[in-house]
Scaffold this active site. Structure first.
Site, mmCIF file in Angstrom:
data_model
loop_
_atom_site.group_PDB
_atom_site.id
_atom_site.type_symbol
_atom_site.label_atom_id
_atom_site.label_comp_id
_atom_site.label_asym_id
_atom_site.label_seq_id
_atom_site.Cartn_x
_atom_site.Cartn_y
_atom_site.Cartn_z
ATOM 1 N N HIS A 18 0.844 -1.244 0.073
ATOM 2 C CA HIS A 18 -0.076 -0.040 -0.153
ATOM 3 C C HIS A 18 0.948 1.299 0.099
ATOM 4 O O HIS A 18 0.568 2.182 -0.723
ATOM 5 C CB HIS A 18 -0.879 -0.133 1.314
ATOM 6 C CG HIS A 18 -1.979 -1.025 1.406
ATOM 7 N ND1 HIS A 18 -1.983 -1.965 2.306
ATOM 8 C CD2 HIS A 18 -2.945 -1.525 0.521
ATOM 9 C CE1 HIS A 18 -3.027 -2.725 2.051
ATOM 10 N NE2 HIS A 18 -3.371 -2.388 0.981
ATOM 11 N N LYS A 42 -16.343 -9.042 5.221
ATOM 12 C CA LYS A 42 -15.575 -9.873 5.943
ATOM 13 C C LYS A 42 -15.309 -9.065 7.367
ATOM 14 O O LYS A 42 -15.164 -7.807 7.229
ATOM 15 C CB LYS A 42 -14.412 -10.154 5.255
ATOM 16 C CG LYS A 42 -13.610 -8.918 4.771
ATOM 17 C CD LYS A 42 -12.473 -9.184 3.627
ATOM 18 C CE LYS A 42 -12.199 -7.910 2.876
ATOM 19 N NZ LYS A 42 -11.379 -8.073 1.773
ATOM 20 N N ARG A 91 -1.955 -6.319 -8.824
ATOM 21 C CA ARG A 91 -0.532 -7.128 -8.527
ATOM 22 C C ARG A 91 -0.492 -8.337 -9.569
ATOM 23 O O ARG A 91 0.643 -8.663 -9.883
ATOM 24 C CB ARG A 91 -0.645 -7.564 -7.093
ATOM 25 C CG ARG A 91 -0.608 -6.851 -6.277
ATOM 26 C CD ARG A 91 -1.020 -7.094 -4.638
ATOM 27 N NE ARG A 91 -2.519 -7.695 -4.702
ATOM 28 C CZ ARG A 91 -3.138 -7.925 -3.843
ATOM 29 N NH1 ARG A 91 -2.987 -8.152 -2.651
ATOM 30 N NH2 ARG A 91 -4.540 -8.265 -3.985
ATOM 31 N N SER A 129 -2.578 -8.080 2.652
ATOM 32 C CA SER A 129 -3.024 -7.829 3.908
ATOM 33 C C SER A 129 -3.247 -9.366 4.533
ATOM 34 O O SER A 129 -2.921 -9.646 5.487
ATOM 35 C CB SER A 129 -4.213 -7.038 3.991
ATOM 36 O OG SER A 129 -3.734 -5.544 3.921
#
Ligand code: PNS
Length: 159
Positions: A18, A42, A91, A129
């Site tokens: 990040h 979540k 990514r 993460s």
């Protein structure tokens, strides 16, 4: 004209990936709003306050960054903040389908909103993460992946 960009996410927790995207965004945005999403399907590991505090600590050296939280639609939050850009990190190809859909939906909701996809430094492309949380929970060393403040917070969570 001030170009305002929004970098939304759950930041649960903020990683070196990040930070890298934020640094890159500041090359073309006059102001970057790092926006922590509240309504997540979540259950996050860190509370909203904890995620905001960690971002404040990690990003204290960055100029032109504002840290905020938002509830509800990102497109509405962007409009309210006069933002013209949404920043998302890409990514891998696997990220693409969801991100593509989200970018189109956000522009449908707010036609002046463009999404800019940035790729992180190649040595950070594997980072997420969720992986950081898992490695930390299982006792692995995450010091290469997160700011020391985040490392300490993870250690406390899993103590
Ligand atoms: O870090 P994440 O979990 O990939 O971030 C996803 C996030 C928070 C950017 C996305 O879920 C989002 O924008 N949520 C806000 C609700 C919203 O606007 N939903 C419609 C998206 S098209």
């Amino acid at each position: 004209m001030t170009r305002i960009a929004i970098y939304p996410g759950s930041f649960d927790p903020v990683t070196r990936g990040h930070e890298d995207i934020i640094r890159r965004s500041l090359a073309f945005a006059d102001k970057l709003v790092v926006a922590v999403a509240v309504n997540l399907s979540k259950q996050p590991l860190f509370t909203l306050e904890e995620r905001l505090d960690l971002l404040r600590e990690v990003l204290q050296e960055f100029e032109g960054v504002e840290i905020r939280w938002f509830d509800g639609l990102l497109a509405k939050f962007a409009q309210k903040n006069n933002a013209s850009l949404v920043i998302r990190g890409l990514r891998a190809v696997s990220d693409f389908e969801y991100e593509f859909q989200m970018a189109l939906m956000n522009r449908q909701l707010f036609s002046e909103l463009e999404t800019v996809f940035l790729t992180p430094a190649v040595d950070l492309t594997f980072l997420s993460s969720s992986l950081v949380r898992e490695v930390a929970e299982l006792g692995g060393d995450v010091s290469d992946f997160v700011h020391p403040a985040v490392g300490r917070a993870l250690a406390e969570k899993f103590a």
